[in-house]
Design a protein around this motif. Structure first.
Motif, PDB file in Angstrom:
ATOM      1  N   TYR A  14      28.944   9.556  33.390  1.00 38.21           N
ATOM      2  CA  TYR A  14      29.637   9.846  32.136  1.00 38.21           C
ATOM      3  C   TYR A  14      28.588  10.161  31.081  1.00 38.21           C
ATOM      4  N   THR A  15      29.011  10.897  30.073  1.00 40.58           N
ATOM      5  CA  THR A  15      28.170  11.188  28.913  1.00 40.58           C
ATOM      6  C   THR A  15      29.039  11.004  27.683  1.00 40.58           C
ATOM      7  N   LEU A  16      28.575  10.193  26.748  1.00 35.81           N
ATOM      8  CA  LEU A  16      29.291   9.998  25.485  1.00 35.81           C
ATOM      9  C   LEU A  16      28.402  10.494  24.356  1.00 35.81           C
ATOM     10  N   THR A  17      28.946  11.283  23.469  1.00 37.27           N
ATOM     11  CA  THR A  17      28.184  11.818  22.348  1.00 37.27           C
ATOM     12  C   THR A  17      28.907  11.468  21.057  1.00 37.27           C
ATOM     13  N   ARG A  18      28.144  11.016  20.076  1.00 38.98           N
ATOM     14  CA  ARG A  18      28.758  10.699  18.789  1.00 38.98           C
ATOM     15  C   ARG A  18      27.747  10.985  17.682  1.00 38.98           C
ATOM     16  N   ARG A 117      24.310   8.092  28.449  1.00 39.67           N
ATOM     17  CA  ARG A 117      24.565   8.641  29.783  1.00 39.67           C
ATOM     18  C   ARG A 117      24.332   7.573  30.823  1.00 39.67           C
ATOM     19  N   GLU A 130      31.802   3.250  31.122  1.00 38.99           N
ATOM     20  CA  GLU A 130      32.135   4.172  30.027  1.00 38.99           C
ATOM     21  C   GLU A 130      32.943   3.450  28.955  1.00 38.99           C
ATOM     22  N   SER A 133      30.537   1.264  27.046  1.00 42.78           N
ATOM     23  CA  SER A 133      29.683   2.063  26.158  1.00 42.78           C
ATOM     24  C   SER A 133      30.458   2.581  24.960  1.00 42.78           C
ATOM     25  N   THR A 134      31.729   2.916  25.169  1.00 42.23           N
ATOM     26  CA  THR A 134      32.570   3.357  24.056  1.00 42.23           C
ATOM     27  C   THR A 134      32.728   2.222  23.051  1.00 42.23           C
TER      28      THR A 134
END
Length: 150
Positions: A14-18, A117, A130, A133-134
């Motif tokens: 997963y990839t989280l972008t903010r 990531r 994920e 991490s969120t």
């Protein structure tokens, strides 16, 4: 070819972008200073220890919403101040740590894009990681916003 790409091919990533409302140095401090980290990362107060350098150890006890406590340990795999942190998390029964990559990209001195990531062995592990991490990003955003107001 590095290990990372090999696992990514047959793993679940997963990839989280903010975009955060803070300069990179402030985001970095929040993530690498125990006194700040335990205010936003759902860690038990006083449980966080960090030796932020490649090979340095870290530990924290996470507290779940229902009050359960989970001790976590690991080490830092890569450290580039204000830019990159690759955190290895010890996984019981696995020889290799689970690595989570945090990248910071400061935009204009006021905003920083953060990218998290991770590649996991199963879809279920990925979904849990994920979700975790969120929650971390939500906590971090709120902490930085509060710090700005203070």
């Amino acid at each position: 070819m590095s290990m990372e790409q090999t696992t990514a091919d047959n793993g679940f990533a997963y990839t989280l972008t903010r975009t955060l409302d803070a300069p990179a140095a402030r985001v970095w401090r929040a993530w690498t200073t125990p006194e700040q980290y335990d205010q936003w990362a759902y860690a038990a107060a006083g449980s966080v220890e960090m030796d932020v350098r490649p090979g340095g150890a870290w530990k924290a006890t996470m507290v779940t919403p229902d009050g359960g406590q989970f001790p976590l340990t690991g080490s830092y795999l890569e450290v580039t101040e204000n830019r990159l942190l690759v955190v290895g998390m010890d996984v019981p029964g696995k020889p290799e740590p689970a690595a989570m990559t945090m990248e910071l990209d400061e935009r204009d001195g006021q905003h920083t894009q953060i990218v998290l990531r991770q590649t996991c062995d199963t879809a279920e592990e990925r979904d849990m990681a994920e979700q975790g991490s969120t929650m971390l990003l939500d906590g971090l955003s709120a902490f930085l916003a509060k710090e700005t107001r203070d």
